[in-house]
Write a protein that holds these residues in place. Structure first.
Motif, mmCIF file in Angstrom:
data_model
loop_
_atom_site.group_PDB
_atom_site.id
_atom_site.type_symbol
_atom_site.label_atom_id
_atom_site.label_comp_id
_atom_site.label_asym_id
_atom_site.label_seq_id
_atom_site.Cartn_x
_atom_site.Cartn_y
_atom_site.Cartn_z
ATOM 1 N N GLU A 923 -3.708 -14.648 -0.024
ATOM 2 C CA GLU A 923 -4.467 -13.621 0.683
ATOM 3 C C GLU A 923 -4.411 -12.296 -0.055
ATOM 4 O O GLU A 923 -5.421 -11.564 -0.121
ATOM 5 C CB GLU A 923 -3.921 -13.457 2.105
ATOM 6 C CG GLU A 923 -4.624 -12.407 2.944
ATOM 7 C CD GLU A 923 -6.087 -12.700 3.187
ATOM 8 O OE1 GLU A 923 -6.822 -11.782 3.590
ATOM 9 O OE2 GLU A 923 -6.523 -13.862 2.958
ATOM 10 N N LEU A 924 -3.271 -11.969 -0.639
ATOM 11 C CA LEU A 924 -3.155 -10.716 -1.384
ATOM 12 C C LEU A 924 -4.036 -10.749 -2.629
ATOM 13 O O LEU A 924 -4.718 -9.757 -2.941
ATOM 14 C CB LEU A 924 -1.694 -10.473 -1.770
ATOM 15 C CG LEU A 924 -1.392 -9.162 -2.491
ATOM 16 C CD1 LEU A 924 -1.817 -7.973 -1.637
ATOM 17 C CD2 LEU A 924 0.094 -9.071 -2.823
ATOM 18 N N ALA A 925 -4.038 -11.858 -3.337
ATOM 19 C CA ALA A 925 -4.895 -11.982 -4.518
ATOM 20 C C ALA A 925 -6.361 -11.832 -4.133
ATOM 21 O O ALA A 925 -7.156 -11.189 -4.825
ATOM 22 C CB ALA A 925 -4.654 -13.327 -5.199
ATOM 23 N N ARG A 926 -6.727 -12.425 -2.995
ATOM 24 C CA ARG A 926 -8.107 -12.314 -2.522
ATOM 25 C C ARG A 926 -8.452 -10.866 -2.192
ATOM 26 O O ARG A 926 -9.513 -10.364 -2.583
ATOM 27 C CB ARG A 926 -8.276 -13.194 -1.282
ATOM 28 C CG ARG A 926 -9.599 -13.021 -0.562
ATOM 29 C CD ARG A 926 -9.727 -14.030 0.582
ATOM 30 N NE ARG A 926 -10.873 -13.735 1.423
ATOM 31 C CZ ARG A 926 -10.812 -13.025 2.540
ATOM 32 N NH1 ARG A 926 -9.643 -12.538 2.948
ATOM 33 N NH2 ARG A 926 -11.894 -12.799 3.257
ATOM 34 N N LEU A 927 -7.562 -10.173 -1.494
ATOM 35 C CA LEU A 927 -7.831 -8.787 -1.121
ATOM 36 C C LEU A 927 -7.935 -7.888 -2.344
ATOM 37 O O LEU A 927 -8.782 -6.996 -2.403
ATOM 38 C CB LEU A 927 -6.733 -8.268 -0.188
ATOM 39 C CG LEU A 927 -6.914 -8.470 1.309
ATOM 40 C CD1 LEU A 927 -5.808 -7.756 2.070
ATOM 41 C CD2 LEU A 927 -8.265 -7.987 1.787
ATOM 42 N N GLU A 928 -7.057 -8.107 -3.302
ATOM 43 C CA GLU A 928 -7.099 -7.273 -4.513
ATOM 44 C C GLU A 928 -8.395 -7.493 -5.277
ATOM 45 O O GLU A 928 -8.986 -6.540 -5.812
ATOM 46 C CB GLU A 928 -5.882 -7.589 -5.391
ATOM 47 C CG GLU A 928 -4.579 -7.080 -4.800
ATOM 48 C CD GLU A 928 -3.360 -7.561 -5.574
ATOM 49 O OE1 GLU A 928 -2.291 -6.931 -5.434
ATOM 50 O OE2 GLU A 928 -3.469 -8.569 -6.297
ATOM 51 N N ALA A 929 -8.865 -8.738 -5.311
ATOM 52 C CA ALA A 929 -10.151 -9.014 -5.955
ATOM 53 C C ALA A 929 -11.294 -8.372 -5.177
ATOM 54 O O ALA A 929 -12.236 -7.820 -5.756
ATOM 55 C CB ALA A 929 -10.359 -10.531 -6.063
ATOM 56 N N LEU A 930 -11.220 -8.434 -3.861
ATOM 57 C CA LEU A 930 -12.255 -7.810 -3.033
ATOM 58 C C LEU A 930 -12.293 -6.308 -3.250
ATOM 59 O O LEU A 930 -13.363 -5.700 -3.336
ATOM 60 C CB LEU A 930 -11.978 -8.080 -1.546
ATOM 61 C CG LEU A 930 -12.065 -9.520 -1.033
ATOM 62 C CD1 LEU A 930 -11.891 -9.546 0.464
ATOM 63 C CD2 LEU A 930 -13.364 -10.151 -1.419
ATOM 64 N N ALA A 931 -11.117 -5.713 -3.310
ATOM 65 C CA ALA A 931 -11.043 -4.253 -3.413
ATOM 66 C C ALA A 931 -11.701 -3.741 -4.688
ATOM 67 O O ALA A 931 -12.193 -2.612 -4.734
ATOM 68 C CB ALA A 931 -9.589 -3.802 -3.348
ATOM 69 N N ARG A 932 -11.725 -4.584 -5.737
ATOM 70 C CA ARG A 932 -12.352 -4.157 -6.983
ATOM 71 C C ARG A 932 -13.852 -4.048 -6.855
ATOM 72 O O ARG A 932 -14.493 -3.308 -7.594
ATOM 73 C CB ARG A 932 -11.985 -5.128 -8.107
ATOM 74 C CG ARG A 932 -10.523 -5.046 -8.532
ATOM 75 C CD ARG A 932 -10.303 -5.767 -9.852
ATOM 76 N NE ARG A 932 -10.452 -7.207 -9.719
ATOM 77 C CZ ARG A 932 -9.445 -8.027 -9.428
ATOM 78 N NH1 ARG A 932 -8.227 -7.537 -9.241
ATOM 79 N NH2 ARG A 932 -9.641 -9.331 -9.333
ATOM 80 N N GLU A 940 -5.078 0.999 2.169
ATOM 81 C CA GLU A 940 -3.980 0.813 3.117
ATOM 82 C C GLU A 940 -3.823 -0.652 3.505
ATOM 83 O O GLU A 940 -2.717 -1.137 3.747
ATOM 84 C CB GLU A 940 -4.216 1.648 4.384
ATOM 85 C CG GLU A 940 -4.208 3.144 4.148
ATOM 86 C CD GLU A 940 -5.592 3.684 3.813
ATOM 87 O OE1 GLU A 940 -6.442 2.884 3.358
ATOM 88 O OE2 GLU A 940 -5.808 4.892 3.992
ATOM 89 N N GLU A 941 -4.963 -1.383 3.552
ATOM 90 C CA GLU A 941 -4.907 -2.787 3.944
ATOM 91 C C GLU A 941 -4.196 -3.607 2.877
ATOM 92 O O GLU A 941 -3.369 -4.478 3.176
ATOM 93 C CB GLU A 941 -6.330 -3.307 4.164
ATOM 94 C CG GLU A 941 -6.396 -4.694 4.775
ATOM 95 C CD GLU A 941 -7.814 -5.120 5.112
ATOM 96 O OE1 GLU A 941 -7.985 -6.277 5.507
ATOM 97 O OE2 GLU A 941 -8.738 -4.292 4.961
ATOM 98 N N VAL A 942 -4.503 -3.332 1.596
ATOM 99 C CA VAL A 942 -3.853 -4.056 0.501
ATOM 100 C C VAL A 942 -2.369 -3.710 0.453
ATOM 101 O O VAL A 942 -1.508 -4.594 0.327
ATOM 102 C CB VAL A 942 -4.530 -3.719 -0.836
ATOM 103 C CG1 VAL A 942 -3.828 -4.446 -1.987
ATOM 104 C CG2 VAL A 942 -6.007 -4.093 -0.805
ATOM 105 N N SER A 943 -2.059 -2.413 0.573
ATOM 106 C CA SER A 943 -0.649 -1.994 0.532
ATOM 107 C C SER A 943 0.133 -2.585 1.689
ATOM 108 O O SER A 943 1.286 -3.009 1.520
ATOM 109 C CB SER A 943 -0.562 -0.463 0.571
ATOM 110 O OG SER A 943 -1.192 0.108 -0.550
#
Length: 977
Positions: A923-932, A940-943
């Motif tokens: 899920e973290l990898a997905r969020l970090e990719a989304l954030a880009r 704040e959501e990723v952190s």
């Protein structure tokens, strides 16, 4: 001679909650004991005193009256009194006479209770072990928090609730079309957040007319008790902050938005979640901010979670829609111009998603997808999909992953969920019935003069005090406003043929329920009076001038299927928020001027679960402005056939022209043609761009199906019925079979206090294990693993000492009499904040150890169930004597069992870490990719997710085992009684 001596410490066998007692005096006949912690004194017969001497052994931790603690190494006795010898917390040698033991020492722990002779019933021990087993299993079920509510398993609602409630601090706009269940979605999200510990306090702000509906829905569907605040309730709290009065606070927007003092009190509280219904009423522009918007903005700035609900997100235009996104994330949505520019590119993404379905295909399809994907992690998927040599399974997997990536990374799909009826399907047919009537002379006279004299409209506006075009469409209001005219002496409803038509239609419909909506409350009140006087009908009226209680009574009278009224008359307020799904006849006594209000009217009946076609009855006066307004709705935008969400744009573009054309049939035809062209163009544009992305992202069918399957698994769990039957028996709740999978639960005289819905001396409630039956009957509760009664019984067992000790007899031909076994249940203990929802990865886990008296481990050889069914109960007095005679042996076995259990801990911790990493790393990898690519993903959501993963890892590593329950088993002869 008595065994009692003053100063000795004993506990009461029947009242262990009294704490540690001290012998005050004793003789041959009686003994008097002071229980200092509870300030109670008891006198017992010295021969039959229900008391057990407290004696601690090596390794026990004890506390002095002065507060310091020591670990016992040894003890000595003098004059009948014991002095304990050991080390204090600093490791220094010390002694503690038993008279100096703290009165407040509790014996909840299994080891202490067992060694002091406190044993529970054998079936209590059995229930405790099974409770721990079921709790462990249920906490890891992916449907946790979604299975308990009394709702239909509708895919888009389950998907939204599951997706949003997974987030640490969800901030989303729930914008499904009218009738698709936004309130249910919000309730599901709230229920799961509360159950998983991600939220503890919530503030729910709704229009004044909907407060009681929300109150009832949260209780009836979700078993959530909320505190409804109004000014009267607040005043009763005096100087204290009334918003601290409950865990869940429900309040009227109208009341709170108008009171700065109450707003400051709400601001001063710590909330985990803020829910705002009908959020399209919040007014904002770049130059002015309405009081309601300002209040929500202040709250949203420090409340982690925010749910905004509206069926018409763009009712007041794109600027108004942007203002609500701005509440969710002011950093992301800071510029209206940038937002408008961004939306123009959504067509490209929607076209790319369509192209995915055709690959491998034409080169232009590949180019269309390549233009919008990330090169780093998506190009390989596109290459696989475009390669004709790839097999079908590879292409399907790549297509699925690419589609999800595009939906995640583009558009407002992470912060806004909007399902349309077209997308969801399964809605009833809408049937329009138009009745053309001749206007009465008083109306006709005014209309004719308006057509002849252009200046008369201005004169009429001044005389009536009405606005344009209301004065043209609502002829009864115009008639009432000019009451001084001698020709208008009669009440409007005595001359208006729509009233006669309505009476005739009600007669034709027989017993069918009919909802009547009129634009103005005076019209609604007059119509109610007319039906009473002219037709002898009881027709409750529902409008904004009534108190909340009066409105609720009117709605309840209409909803009553047996003794209720046939018809309910509403003003425009009746078309917002209320659910009249049980009715399928809608009479629009007049038409609203805004298309969104028209859709809200129809949406009161046209909802998910409606099983009948919606019959819309509209009386219009021939060749009148009202009939022309109907033509614009019907021919210009198909407003009666289905919702389309473009009403605000159409009204903004043609509202003024429409008003001017209401007296000019030729001009009206031009307005209708222009409206139709604009409508079709905007529909195509919307479906190609943002709304296409929203619909694709608002319900991912595979995920919804997996959630529904998990709920079905819990619904059909055979262990649930067995467990509840056993728990009800032990807690003293009578269960009477009523047939048809129904049972009546009622408190027995022996019921333990404090069970939800059950009060001694009262009747109890009916319940069922069938979701379908519970949905069909509001008076029947749905028994699930998440029902408050089930959860309370489980919590009472797991959080207290109930059943954590027992002694039983075992008769077995191959085991000699007099042998002792101990069965111990250890439980993992992992302190962590509730908001982390650690239980999804490591719920309290049982480690069972069975030792014989030599210390041999029999756990793998004899199962818990196999052993339990061969055990027999023993009287408590005999059990205490057996324990007393085996004190030393039992202490050794307890220590040995702890060492055996510790061997299991590393594998439990490792498995939990693996589950956590597998879930959160992905899920973290997905969020970090989304954030880009998608700014809707807040930093704040990723952190927060990264911190959550790290904190959980630390907490899981710190897991320890503690003794939860112990049962002593003594073998006896086959002939023994």
């Amino acid at each position: 001679m008595s065994d009692f001596s003053p100063g000795q410490r004993w506990i009461s066998d029947g009242e262990a909650e009294l704490g540690l007692g001290t012998i005050l005096n004793c003789d041959n006949r009686s003994v008097t004991v002071l229980f200092g912690a509870s300030q109670e004194t008891r006198t017992y017969s010295s021969r039959q005193a229900p008391l057990t001497r407290v004696v601690f052994g090596s390794g026990d931790r004890i506390q002095s009256t002065e507060g310091w603690q020591m670990i016992v190494d040894d003890s000595k006795e003098s004059g009948g009194l014991i002095t304990y010898i050991g080390e204090d917390a600093a490791g220094d040698p010390c002694e503690l006479p038993e008279a100096k033991l703290a009165d407040t020492m509790q014996f909840d722990q299994a080891r202490d209770r067992l060694l002091t002779g406190q044993v529970d019933r054998n079936d209590w021990f059995d229930l405790r072990f099974r409770t721990l087993h079921h709790h462990h299993r249920i906490e890891q079920n992916p449907a946790l928090g979604l299975a308990g509510p009394r709702v239909d398993l509708i895919p888009h609602q389950l998907y939204i609730a599951d997706e949003v409630a997974r987030r640490a601090s969800p901030r989303v706009l729930l914008a499904d079309e009218v009738g698709l269940g936004k309130t249910i979605e919000a309730g599901l999200i709230l229920h799961r957040l509360l159950l998983t510990g991600r939220a503890e306090r919530a503030l729910i702000l709704v229009p004044d007319s909907l407060t009681h509906q929300w109150l009832v829905e949260l209780l009836r569907r979700f078993s959530l008790e909320v505190t409804l605040l109004d000014e009267q309730q607040c005043s009763a709290h005096g100087e204290t902050n009334p918003f601290e009065a409950g865990q869940l606070i429900l309040a009227s927007q109208d009341w709170l938005f108008a009171d700065p003092h109450r707003q400051s009190q709400a601001d001063a509280c710590d909330w985990d979640l803020l829910i705002v219904d009908e959020a399209h009423h919040l007014e904002w522009s770049e130059s002015a901010v309405g009081p309601g918007y300002a209040c929500v903005e202040r709250l949203a700035a420090h409340v982690p979670g925010l749910l905004l609900l509206t069926a018409t997100p763009e009712q007041m235009g794109q600027q108004s829609h942007f203002s609500r996104l701005r509440l969710l994330d002011p950093d992301r949505y800071h510029s209206l111009a940038d937002f408008q520019e961004e939306e123009r590119h959504y067509v490209e993404v929607a076209e790319a998603i369509d192209a995915l379905e055709r690959l491998p295909g034409q080169p232009e399809d590949t180019q269309r997808v390549a233009a919008v994907i990330d090169e780093d992690d998506s190009q390989a998927l596109l290459d696989t999909l475009a390669d004709a040599q790839s097999d079908a399974a590879q292409r399907d997997a790549s297509r699925h992953q690419l589609r999800d990536q595009l939906l995640d990374r583009h558009g407002t799909g992470r912060v806004m969920f909007r399902n349309s009826r077209r997308h969801v399907g399964g809605f009833p047919e809408r049937r329009l019935h138009v009745e053309r009537l001749e206007p009465p002379a008083a109306y006709r006279r005014v209309l004719r003069r308006l057509e002849r004299d252009e200046d008369y409209l201005d004169e009429l506006l001044i005389e009536s005090g009405l606005d344009h075009p209301e004065v043209l469409v609502y002829l009864d209001l115009m008639y009432q406003a000019m009451a001084d005219d001698p020709l208008n002496a009669e009440p409007w409803w005595q001359i208006d043929p729509r009233v006669t038509w309505l009476l005739e239609r009600l007669t034709e419909l027989g017993n069918d329920k009919v909802l009547v909506i009129a634009h103005d409350r005076d019209t609604a009140a007059g119509l109610s009076e007319a039906l009473r006087v002219l037709g002898g009908l009881h027709a409750p009226v529902f409008h904004e001038g009534l108190t909340l209680l009066e409105r609720d009574r009117a709605a309840a009278a209409f909803a009553d299927t047996e003794d209720g009224c046939q018809v309910l008359v509403c003003s425009e307020i009746g078309s917002e928020g209320r659910n009249f799904q049980f009715c399928h006849h809608l009479v629009m006594f007049d038409l609203p001027l805004h298309p969104d209000q028209l859709e809200q009217r129809i949406g009161r009946l046209d909802r998910i679960g409606q099983r009948h076609p919606i019959d819309m009855h509209v009386p219009v006066f021939a060749d009148s402005p009202g009939e022309r307004l109907l033509r614009w709705y019907r021919d210009g935008m198909d407003a009666f056939s289905a919702p389309h969400g473009l009403g605000s744009d159409l009204y903004a573009a043609f509202g003024d022209a429409l008003a001017d054309a209401l007296l000019d049939p030729e001009a009206l035809s031009e307005v209708i043609d222009e409206t139709r062209s604009f409508f079709e163009a905007r529909l195509a544009e919307r479906d190609a761009g943002r709304n296409r992305l929203l619909e694709l992202n608002a319900c991912r069918q595979e995920r919804a199906a997996s959630v529904a399957e998990a709920i079905h698994e819990l619904d059909n769990d055979r262990a649930l019925r067995r467990y509840i039957d056993q728990a009800l028996d032990i807690f003293g709740v009578d269960s009477q079979d009523l047939g048809g999978d129904l049972q009546l639960l009622s408190p027995s005289p022996q019921m333990l206090d404090g069970l939800p819905g059950l009060v001694k001396g009262e009747e109890g409630f009916s319940a069922t294990f069938s979701r379908e039956r519970a949905l069909a009957r509001d008076d029947v509760q749905h028994l699930t693993w998440e029902h408050p009664l089930t959860r309370e019984m489980m919590a009472r067992i797991l959080d207290g000492p109930m059943g954590n000790t027992a002694l039983a007899l075992l008769r077995h031909p191959s085991i000699p009499a007099g042998r002792v076994m101990v069965e111990l249940v250890f439980r993992t203990h992992c302190p962590a904040p509730r908001r982390l929802h650690l239980n999804r990865f490591l719920p309290p886990t049982a480690v069972r150890v069975l030792l014989d008296e030599s210390g041999a481990n029999l756990t793998d050889k004899i199962s818990f169930t196999g052993l339990s069914k061969n055990l027999q109960k023993v009287k408590k007095a005999a059990a205490r004597d057996l324990i007393k005679s085996r004190h030393g042996q039992l202490r050794e076995l307890l220590d040995s069992a702890e060492q055996e259990a510790e061997r299991e801990l590393p594998s439990i911790v490792e498995a939990a870490q693996q589950r956590m990493r597998t879930s959160l790393d992905a899920e973290l990898a997905r969020l970090e990719a989304l954030a880009r690519r998608n700014p809707s993903v807040r930093d704040e959501e990723v952190s927060a997710l990264r911190d959550e993963r790290d904190t959980l890892g630390t907490a899981i590593d710190a897991t320890r085992l503690r003794l939860d329950a112990v049962r002593v088993i003594v073998t006896v002869d086959q002939e023994s009684r």
